[in-house]
Write an enzyme that holds these catalytic residues in place. Structure first.
Site, short mmCIF file in Angstrom:
data_model
loop_
_atom_site.label_atom_id
_atom_site.label_comp_id
_atom_site.label_asym_id
_atom_site.label_seq_id
_atom_site.Cartn_x
_atom_site.Cartn_y
_atom_site.Cartn_z
CD GLU A 1 2.96 5.29 7.78
OE1 GLU A 1 2.13 5.09 6.91
OE2 GLU A 1 2.69 5.52 8.96
CB THR B 1 -0.99 -0.02 1.19
OG1 THR B 1 -0.28 -0.26 2.39
CG2 THR B 1 -2.04 -1.09 0.98
CG ASN C 1 0.29 8.43 9.91
OD1 ASN C 1 -0.24 7.66 9.12
ND2 ASN C 1 1.48 8.22 10.45
CB THR D 1 -2.35 -4.24 7.11
OG1 THR D 1 -3.63 -3.77 7.49
CG2 THR D 1 -2.37 -5.75 7.09
#
Lengths: 385, 385
Positions: free
Chosen positions: A256, A145, A380, A178
């Protein structure tokens, strides 16, 4: 053991675009030429995706022949329709590949809430041929993703090969993280041994990392053994441990917004669990993480995180804290003379090793985390809906 | 009850610069004209400051007459010397104010690791007179570290007054957060009642907030009653609850880098503890906090945080999630039609109310948190040592 590029005997791969994402590959398959002995571990999040209960059910008998992954939509919080959609995909695949539906493990990763575009997926499966390949690249692409890269590791164990593929970077889509990992081997593993083997490897790898404390709703690690080669169990376990550790590290390295990886070892605790909890408390502290991002040898925050660990038994007077080889705290005293060396050590290294010696018992544990940066907040907080 | 500007009878204040910080006030005193009934609650962090064990010891007999606060250095992880320094300050003060050393509660807040500049403090106390004032302003200033403002609340209860002063903004100095709160009243409170009263008030106020999950090494809330007025116990409890709730909210409103306050109510859980744990899991999730900062109605992260709460019993099919008055998830389905209204609601309000109805039991709990912004990362990653 040596790094080995070939895939284990008996497995083939597929990855394509069926229309869940806009353009990128979003549908992946692993197919074995016969039923494998298999085990899997799943997220402990109780608000879990529709694939999770199906997966648990299908791996119950320690057998699997295929894995299907859809990416872009997580199929979480989608109710009865979400569950039915997952079964529709499994049925089409079972017919098309002539394998038992119950031998397919489904996974899904992406945005929470929306339903899968099930008609598009069914039409694709009706119309297009599935051409399986020995090369895992398309599959590894199809499960991503917001990952920055595919993450694959392999090792040779005697005549056998063990191959691991993982996706995950802390947050995936700006909606839900995930971690999915598939480990394949052509070694022979007895049914009653496959789950315990996986559990041992997962506990000392994936279960020791944390990017942001948030447990995804879809995490899955599956281990399939096609059984072509007899190998020593201890050697296979060692290789499996190493593959899982490597893949777990790959996930943290792709975290991230992270600029540093932090390896925290808590030594000489009364129990392994206490050592692990203390380590997790340190790598999960926003104050420790922001200090690392700022290259700040702020060891007071390590002390704070240690002190807030529930159930941790230690004597402040005996605790020693090290950055790399440099002590910063011992005999209840700050080692001021090392502050500048430590600042330099943090500045100049991507991998930061922190050791806390409790001098309280004999058990140790290492956990792996990362820093908290502007980029994490950016990734985020971007408007996603 | 009404807001009341006067301080309770029997208390005086002092705040000055003794030389711990560079320029700002760093030494504060509260002195009662006689021994008060008193109670205090302290940090649960076991790596705690040298003041904490002394404070616990001094308040054990439910009596205190004074509070002394030093700010700029936390006197944490300073060993035997740190403990001795604290006793030196207490002895000087006891002589100077002619009160028992054992009736003084010490607090300290600031950087972890360094020793207090004890000679400077002793010289100051030897040379300078302590002029106590009815006005609390100097004291409230002297206990601050990186707080943006003093935080004071007061109420009248019958003839009596209740006054609360708090400091804390999540991180203080770029080194260690500490929340200190002193609540004074001239109401009469029996010895055996004062700790239970404080405990009730703290549990529903300070213990329901979280800025960054990191428990400070020096947190202290103390309650002193000088006993001049008889008031109804229920009314005093109600006022104490209200003061504590107000002060706790003041702390969250002054949270580092925060742009939004998030009130999360978990309704109809099986137990209060489950409701509280679920609420805390939501307000402590970095993903929930960054979404709030980004004005993103990303309810999937609420579901994730709910699902990862240990021991929480619920049925996904019965859960309802609301932002303000707008449902976003119910009957295992996303209420898509409300997404834009919710985005607008988050955009336009500083106080965001989130309700999770579990429809599982009858217990509810509200917790209060804030968002995670670039500014939080900036404040806490700036090089401090």
């Amino acid at each position: 053991m040596e790094v080995y590029e070939k895939v284990p005997k008996g497995f083939q791969f597929y990855g394509t675009h069926v229309g869940i994402k806009k353009k990128r590959k979003d549908f992946g398959l692993i197919v074995a030429d016969k039923v494998c002995h298999a085990a899997a571990v799943f997220t402990k999040n109780t608000f879990c995706g529709e694939c999770i209960p199906i997966g648990k059910d299908h791996v119950k008998n320690t057998e699997l022949q295929a894995v299907v992954v859809t990416s872009g939509i997580a199929n979480v919080a989608t109710g009865k329709i979400g569950r039915e959609n997952e079964y529709k995909i499994l049925e089409k695949l079972a017919n098309k590949l002539t394998i038992e539906k119950e031998n397919i493990l489904p996974s899904s990763t992406g945005v929470i809430g929306p339903q899968l575009p099930i008609e598009r997926i069914e039409n694709f499966l009706d119309a297009e041929p599935i051409v399986l390949k020995e090369n895992y690249e398309d599959f590894a692409q199809a499960i991503l993703t917001t990952d920055n890269r595919i993450k694959v590791r392999s090792l040779k164990v005697g005549e056998a090969t063990i191959l691991g593929i993982v996706k995950g970077s802390g947050m995936i889509e700006p909606n839900m993280a995930t971690m999915l990992s598939y480990i394949l081997t052509d070694a022979k593993v007895e049914k009653q041994e496959i789950y315990p083997m996986l559990k041992i490897a997962v506990d000392q790898s994936f279960n020791t990392i944390s990017i942001d404390t948030d447990t995804s709703t879809s995490d899955t690690v599956a281990f399939l053994a096609s059984g072509h080669h007899e190998v020593k169990k201890t050697e296979l376990q060692e290789a499996l441990n190493q593959i899982c550790k490597g893949l777990a590290l790959d996930v943290v390295k792709d975290a991230e917004g992270a600029t540093k990886t932090m390896f925290v070892t808590v030594k000489n605790a009364e129990s392994k669990e206490q050592a692990k909890n203390a380590g997790k408390s340190i790598i999960n502290s926003p104050l420790v993480k922001t200090a690392l991002f700022g290259h700040d040898p702020n060891w007071g925050r390590i002390a704070m995180a240690l002190g807030k660990t529930e159930g941790l038994i230690f004597d402040q007077n005996k605790v020693e804290i090290y950055y790399g080889q440099y002590p910063i705290f011992s005999t209840n005293n700050e080692e001021k003379q090392n502050i500048n060396k430590i600042a330099e050590y943090i500045e100049q290294n991507e991998d930061i090793y922190l050791t806390v010696d409790l001098h309280q018992g004999t058990e140790s544990f290492e956990v792996i985390g990362c820093d908290l940066s502007y980029e994490y907040v950016k990734i985020n907080s971007d408007y996603s809906t």
